[in-house]
Design a protein around this motif. Structure first.
Motif, PDB file in Angstrom:
ATOM      1  N   GLN A 177       0.853  -1.181   0.000  1.00 42.36           N
ATOM      2  CA  GLN A 177       0.000   0.000   0.000  1.00 42.36           C
ATOM      3  C   GLN A 177       0.886   1.226   0.000  1.00 42.36           C
ATOM      4  O   GLN A 177       1.949   1.240   0.628  1.00 42.36           O
ATOM      5  N   VAL A 229       2.472  -5.455   9.203  1.00 45.65           N
ATOM      6  CA  VAL A 229       3.459  -4.690   8.440  1.00 45.65           C
ATOM      7  C   VAL A 229       4.821  -5.378   8.536  1.00 45.65           C
ATOM      8  O   VAL A 229       5.312  -5.654   9.626  1.00 45.65           O
ATOM      9  N   VAL A 247       4.145   0.686   2.221  1.00 42.24           N
ATOM     10  CA  VAL A 247       4.034  -0.286   3.301  1.00 42.24           C
ATOM     11  C   VAL A 247       3.806  -1.660   2.675  1.00 42.24           C
ATOM     12  O   VAL A 247       2.917  -1.828   1.848  1.00 42.24           O
ATOM     13  N   GLY A 282       3.311  -5.877   3.497  1.00 41.01           N
ATOM     14  CA  GLY A 282       3.011  -6.828   4.550  1.00 41.01           C
ATOM     15  C   GLY A 282       1.905  -7.781   4.188  1.00 41.01           C
ATOM     16  O   GLY A 282       1.533  -7.912   3.029  1.00 41.01           O
ATOM     17  N   LEU A 289      -2.833  -6.212   5.375  1.00 42.64           N
ATOM     18  CA  LEU A 289      -2.675  -4.836   5.854  1.00 42.64           C
ATOM     19  C   LEU A 289      -4.031  -4.167   6.069  1.00 42.64           C
ATOM     20  O   LEU A 289      -4.941  -4.316   5.262  1.00 42.64           O
ATOM     21  N   ASP A 290      -4.138  -3.436   7.151  1.00 40.91           N
ATOM     22  CA  ASP A 290      -5.350  -2.688   7.480  1.00 40.91           C
ATOM     23  C   ASP A 290      -5.058  -1.206   7.252  1.00 40.91           C
ATOM     24  O   ASP A 290      -4.384  -0.561   8.064  1.00 40.91           O
ATOM     25  N   ILE A 311      -3.078   1.780   9.482  1.00 43.08           N
ATOM     26  CA  ILE A 311      -1.863   2.429   8.987  1.00 43.08           C
ATOM     27  C   ILE A 311      -2.052   3.940   8.961  1.00 43.08           C
ATOM     28  O   ILE A 311      -1.183   4.687   9.415  1.00 43.08           O
TER      29      ILE A 311
END
Length: 69
Positions: A4, A30, A44, A46, A49-50, A54
């Motif tokens: 992201q 992450v 970012v 990972g 991911l949320d 973030i």
């Protein structure tokens, strides 16, 4: 693995980038945080991911999310 990207306002130095990297890096899922001070881009990478977490971490570190790229 997912990636992201965010455009962040307020980062002006390596210390800012380090603080942001630490804060965002602590978000669950992450794995890495890449920061380009010149453009304000934060990448970012990972698992699961949320984005809202973030964005919250970026804000808590004292910066503003201008856009999700």
């Amino acid at each position: 693995m997912t990636e992201q990207r965010y455009h962040v306002i307020g980062m002006t130095c390596d210390r800012c980038a380090g603080a942001l990297e630490t804060r965002v890096g602590s978000v669950h899922g992450v794995l890495s945080v890449g920061i380009d001070l010149d453009s304000g881009a934060v990448t970012v990478t990972g698992e699961a991911l949320d984005g809202s977490r973030i964005c919250a971490a970026i804000t808590e570190a004292g910066f503003e999310v201008a856009a999700v790229l």
